[in-house]
Design an enzyme around this catalytic site. Structure first.
Site, PDB file in Angstrom:
ATOM      1  N   LYS A 205       0.836  -1.220   0.000  1.00 14.51           N
ATOM      2  CA  LYS A 205       0.000   0.000   0.000  1.00 14.51           C
ATOM      3  C   LYS A 205       0.866   1.265   0.000  1.00 14.51           C
ATOM      4  CE  LYS A 205       0.607   1.400   4.342  1.00 14.51           C
ATOM      5  NZ  LYS A 205       1.029   2.721   4.809  1.00 14.51           N
ATOM      6  N   ASN A 271       3.872   9.067   2.803  1.00 13.26           N
ATOM      7  CA  ASN A 271       4.248   8.753   1.412  1.00 13.26           C
ATOM      8  C   ASN A 271       3.460   9.604   0.426  1.00 13.26           C
ATOM      9  OD1 ASN A 271       6.212   6.379   1.416  1.00 13.26           O
ATOM     10  ND2 ASN A 271       4.648   5.687   2.854  1.00 13.26           N
TER      11      ASN A 271
HETATM   12  O1  13P Z   1       0.945   2.981   7.422  1.00 18.01           O
HETATM   13  C1  13P Z   1       0.471   4.055   7.675  1.00 18.01           C
HETATM   14  C2  13P Z   1      -0.941   4.224   8.071  1.00 18.01           C
HETATM   15  O2  13P Z   1      -1.591   3.008   8.260  1.00 18.01           O
HETATM   16  C3  13P Z   1       1.311   5.277   7.558  1.00 18.01           C
HETATM   17  O3  13P Z   1       1.582   5.544   6.231  1.00 18.01           O
HETATM   18  P1  13P Z   1       2.768   6.522   5.833  1.00 18.01           P
HETATM   19  O4  13P Z   1       4.053   5.794   6.146  1.00 18.01           O
HETATM   20  O5  13P Z   1       2.601   6.827   4.386  1.00 18.01           O
HETATM   21  O6  13P Z   1       2.587   7.741   6.703  1.00 18.01           O
END
Ligand code: 13P
Ligand code: NAI
Length: 350
Positions: A205, A271
């Protein structure tokens, strides 16, 4: 029966948020020891050691400011001391550091201990493929490793806003212990034995979140972003079908670790945020990570590279055009604006 000793390996944004939950739960639950060591990768913050600041103020001022950690959480900068006599080891460090930590812990852990990985990402396997982080942990420590993945932006979890999570675990007894340790009225746990799917969802994801960020940076609107999320989900499902457990359950993708984590990461994650800035500023991810995240780490671009190289070696890249395009954009091989052309002829549309 003696009480179970819990150690948390990691004290970043998510590590500190989970420490807040675990620290409070062990206060209430008699089966766990009332002290949880949290390994802190030591650094200086305003001229003082971060581990000392945490132990004096009960706040991780760098990675989770404005949240008090329970006094049951003790920051320990020495990795081996932090895991001494632990029965349950919760791994929550950026995936880049797992092998190094695993090497240091090899041979130092009780053989009756169990591990739980909250780490979203893969490791690079010998020979160039990818390896599940839970396998890396099991290989180094010789203990079983379950996983916890879900729609869990750390700051919102620390704020105690309602959310769900998924624990993947092969052993029903272990599953129950982990659920007791982690669940709260606002952090609801669903367990499943479809462990590989849970872990692969958590890693992949982050690639899709980069695509969502590119879409935002290009001002492509909500429909396009929804298409990227959907195509991302379809590639995630195909990835598990082709490379992992043939007995996986499609329903796992509808748990928190699947569609819910995709949605939250593609809207609220780091991300996404850095990928939008990548498009708007034209700067590279290393610079953006340093400038925008104050020591926190991105997993998406690196995971995209690892997955792309694995797909290329297996001659499968054309089956995953979204993953491929995201990687090529991340490394500057194609322009963000080329993203849509790369997915216009997606296998899902044929
Ligand atoms: O895994 C996450 C939320 O479930 C956090 O995602 P990020 O690392 O993109 O902030
Ligand atoms: N932050 C979030 O909202 C969520 C993060 N995750 C996952 O949890 C994992 C850990 O993420 P965060 O806790 O957010 O970490 P983070 O992104 O805040 O990372 C920084 C942490 O890495 C440590 N670090 C730096 N160099 C190191 C080294 N050489 N060895 C060991 N540690 C080092 C830092 O001290 C700090 O604790 C990642 O896989 C992430 O994808 C999962 C769900 C939510």
């Amino acid at each position: 029966m003696s009480k179970l000793r819990v150690s948390i390996i990691g004290s970043g944004n998510w590590g500190s948020a989970i420490a807040k939950i675990v620290g409070k739960n062990v206060e209430k639950l008699s089966q766990f020891e009332n002290r949880v060591n949290m390994y802190v990768y030591e650094e200086m913050v305003n001229g003082k050691k971060l581990s000392e600041i945490i132990n004096e103020t009960h706040e991780n001022v760098k990675y989770l400011p404005n949240h008090k950690l329970p006094t049951t959480i003790i920051a320990v900068p020495d990795l081996l001391k932090a895991v001494e006599d632990a029965d349950i080891l919760i791994f929550v460090i950026p995936h880049q550091f797992v092998k190094n930590v695993g090497n240091q812990l090899a041979g130092k852990i009780k053989n009756t201990a169990i591990a739980l990985s909250l780490i979203k990402g893969f490791d690079i396997a010998e020979g160039g493929g990818i390896e599940l982080i839970s396998n890396v942990i099991t290989k180094h420590l010789q203990i079983p490793c379950s996983v916890l993945m879900g729609a869990n932006l750390a700051n919102e979890v620390a704020d105690e806003k309602f959310c769900e999570t998924t624990i993947g675990c092969h052993n029903p007894k272990t599953s129950l212990i982990l659920k007791e340790l982690i669940q709260t009225p606002n952090f609801r746990v669903v367990t499943t034995e479809d462990v590989e799917t849970v872990e692969v969802c958590g890693a992949l994801k982050n690639i899709v979140a980069c695509g969502a960020g590119f879409s935002d940076g290009l001002d492509l609107g909500d429909n396009t972003k929804a298409a990227i999320i959907r195509l991302g989900l379809m590639e995630m499902i195909k990835f598990v079908e082709v490379f992992y457990d043939k007995n996986h359950k499609l329903s796992t993708f509808f748990e928190s670790c699947g569609i819910a984590d995709l949605v939250t990461t593609c809207y609220g994650g780091r991300n996404r945020k850095c990928s939008e800035a990548f498009v708007r500023t034209g700067r590279n991810f290393d610079e953006l990570e340093k400038e925008m995240l104050n020591g926190q780490r991105l997993q998406g671009p690196e995971t995209a590279a690892e997955v792309y190289h694995m797909l290329k070696c297996k001659n499968m890249e054309e089956k995953f055009p979204l993953f491929r395009a995201i990687h090529r954009i991340c490394i500057g091989e194609i322009k963000p604006k080329d993203l849509i052309d790369c997915i216009r002829q997606h296998p899902e549309h044929m």
